[in-house]
Design a protein around this motif. Structure first.
Motif, mmCIF file in Angstrom:
data_model
loop_
_atom_site.group_PDB
_atom_site.id
_atom_site.type_symbol
_atom_site.label_atom_id
_atom_site.label_comp_id
_atom_site.label_asym_id
_atom_site.label_seq_id
_atom_site.Cartn_x
_atom_site.Cartn_y
_atom_site.Cartn_z
ATOM 1 N N TRP A 1 0.833 -1.204 0.000
ATOM 2 C CA TRP A 1 0.000 0.000 0.000
ATOM 3 C C TRP A 1 0.869 1.256 0.000
ATOM 4 C CZ3 TRP A 1 -4.576 0.311 -1.675
ATOM 5 C CH2 TRP A 1 -5.552 -0.650 -1.416
ATOM 6 N N LYS A 2 1.917 1.264 0.803
ATOM 7 C CA LYS A 2 2.769 2.452 0.871
ATOM 8 C C LYS A 2 3.388 2.753 -0.492
ATOM 9 C CE LYS A 2 6.723 4.630 3.116
ATOM 10 N NZ LYS A 2 6.042 5.958 3.079
ATOM 11 N N GLU A 3 3.917 1.736 -1.152
ATOM 12 C CA GLU A 3 4.517 1.952 -2.468
ATOM 13 C C GLU A 3 3.484 2.510 -3.446
ATOM 14 O OE1 GLU A 3 6.618 -1.330 -4.132
ATOM 15 O OE2 GLU A 3 7.575 -1.871 -2.234
ATOM 16 N N ARG B 1 -11.726 -3.821 2.217
ATOM 17 C CA ARG B 1 -11.557 -4.196 0.820
ATOM 18 C C ARG B 1 -10.768 -3.107 0.107
ATOM 19 N NH1 ARG B 1 -17.470 -6.118 -1.148
ATOM 20 N NH2 ARG B 1 -18.136 -4.395 0.169
ATOM 21 N N ARG B 2 -10.099 -3.495 -0.979
ATOM 22 C CA ARG B 2 -9.180 -2.565 -1.642
ATOM 23 C C ARG B 2 -9.834 -1.231 -1.989
ATOM 24 N NH1 ARG B 2 -7.035 -5.539 -6.706
ATOM 25 N NH2 ARG B 2 -9.208 -6.205 -6.636
ATOM 26 N N ALA B 3 -10.987 -1.281 -2.647
ATOM 27 C CA ALA B 3 -11.634 -0.042 -3.077
ATOM 28 C C ALA B 3 -12.002 0.829 -1.879
ATOM 29 C CB ALA B 3 -12.876 -0.356 -3.906
ATOM 30 N N ASP B 4 -12.474 0.191 -0.807
ATOM 31 C CA ASP B 4 -12.842 0.941 0.395
ATOM 32 C C ASP B 4 -11.614 1.564 1.046
ATOM 33 O OD1 ASP B 4 -15.463 0.169 -0.012
ATOM 34 O OD2 ASP B 4 -15.354 -1.520 1.382
ATOM 35 N N GLY B 5 -10.506 0.815 1.065
ATOM 36 C CA GLY B 5 -9.282 1.334 1.661
ATOM 37 C C GLY B 5 -8.728 2.517 0.889
ATOM 38 N N VAL B 6 -8.768 2.433 -0.436
ATOM 39 C CA VAL B 6 -8.272 3.533 -1.270
ATOM 40 C C VAL B 6 -9.087 4.795 -1.028
ATOM 41 C CG1 VAL B 6 -8.001 4.359 -3.637
ATOM 42 C CG2 VAL B 6 -7.306 2.038 -3.052
ATOM 43 N N ALA C 1 -5.078 -1.541 -8.197
ATOM 44 C CA ALA C 1 -4.469 -2.568 -9.048
ATOM 45 C C ALA C 1 -2.961 -2.631 -8.832
ATOM 46 C CB ALA C 1 -4.784 -2.279 -10.513
ATOM 47 N N THR C 2 -2.344 -1.463 -8.665
ATOM 48 C CA THR C 2 -0.904 -1.421 -8.408
ATOM 49 C C THR C 2 -0.580 -2.109 -7.089
ATOM 50 O OG1 THR C 2 -0.658 0.648 -9.630
ATOM 51 C CG2 THR C 2 1.078 0.100 -8.055
ATOM 52 N N LYS C 3 -1.426 -1.865 -6.078
ATOM 53 C CA LYS C 3 -1.209 -2.502 -4.780
ATOM 54 C C LYS C 3 -1.247 -4.017 -4.906
ATOM 55 C CE LYS C 3 -2.479 -4.506 -0.819
ATOM 56 N NZ LYS C 3 -3.212 -5.779 -0.597
ATOM 57 N N THR C 4 -2.215 -4.545 -5.643
ATOM 58 C CA THR C 4 -2.332 -5.997 -5.809
ATOM 59 C C THR C 4 -1.077 -6.567 -6.459
ATOM 60 O OG1 THR C 4 -4.741 -5.914 -5.961
ATOM 61 C CG2 THR C 4 -3.659 -7.841 -6.903
#
Length: 237
Positions: free
Chosen positions: A30-32, A66-71, A92-95
């Motif tokens: 996530w940080k990256e 979930r990813r979208a919620d976290g973003v 998508a980059t995080k995944t």
């Protein structure tokens, strides 16, 4: 030594940071991903574009969601209006970054996990894994613990069944239902604030805060934990 209430008939486990030592990999990915956007989106001198902080931003806005919620939660915390297509690209980059980290660093199960799962199985206490990850099936199989769980409620299941993500209790309630028990008969095991909030909101019989990093326990209790442990070995069994 703390123990679960005698009425508990099922245990519902979060995956990352509870069963597998992957929370740090998620946080790094996530940080990256966020920093890549923040670096080109504005100046580091602007507080809204300061680098993503693993200790603060990850646990507060992203962990367990979930990813979208976290973003969206993170960008909202900075007051940034980011187009949805850009948010999807960050996710998508995080995944991709997370998958790379798993391939290069491997996947480890915490040393106390197998013993505790064996104890629960021998005691006739049912077990489910509940994760926001869409890769939960692959991760538990790679970790060698898939056979311990009678139910898996993950990101794919949540999307298919229209279940709200943590901090809503929906995914944990679905796991309890899969196992044939009411929430009051189940214990939730979580390391994320959003997951603890989900356990509290669902009326579960116990909400166990798993504090693997020996952090201040007060935020765990404030989020709804009924007991906080650093290891399953700290629970009577």
């Amino acid at each position: 030594m703390p123990e679960l209430p005698a009425s508990i008939r099922a245990c519902l486990f979060d995956l990352d940071g509870v069963l597998t030592d992957t929370a740090a990999l998620h946080a790094a990915a996530w940080k990256e991903s966020f920093d890549e956007y923040l670096l080109v989106g504005g100046s580091a001198a602007d507080a809204a574009y300061r680098p993503f902080d693993i200790d603060g931003d990850y646990r507060t806005f992203v962990d367990g969601k979930r990813r979208a919620d976290g973003v969206s939660s993170f960008f909202d915390s900075r007051g940034l209006e980011v187009p949805i297509e850009v948010q999807r690209q960050v996710a998508a980059t995080k995944t991709a970054r997370f998958d790379d980290l798993v391939r290069t660093q491997g996947l480890e199960v915490y040393p106390d996990v197998i013993g505790y799962l064996n104890y629960l199985r021998a005691a006739g206490i049912h077990r489910a894994v509940v994760s926001a990850s869409e890769h939960c099936k692959d991760l538990v199989e790679a970790a060698g613990i898939a056979d311990y769980f009678e139910s898996r409620v993950d990101g794919q299941r949540a999307t298919a069944d229209g279940l709200a993500g943590k901090p809503a209790p929906d995914t944990y309630l679905a796991a309890a239902s899969d196992l044939g028990y009411a929430a009051a008969d189940c214990a939730v095991f979580e390391d994320a604030i959003s997951g603890l909030q989900a356990g509290a909101a669902g009326g579960f019989g116990a909400v166990v805060g798993v504090n693997r990093r020996s952090l201040d326990s007060q935020p765990f209790f404030a989020a709804g934990a009924t007991v906080v442990v650093e290891s399953f070995d700290d629970l009577a069994h």
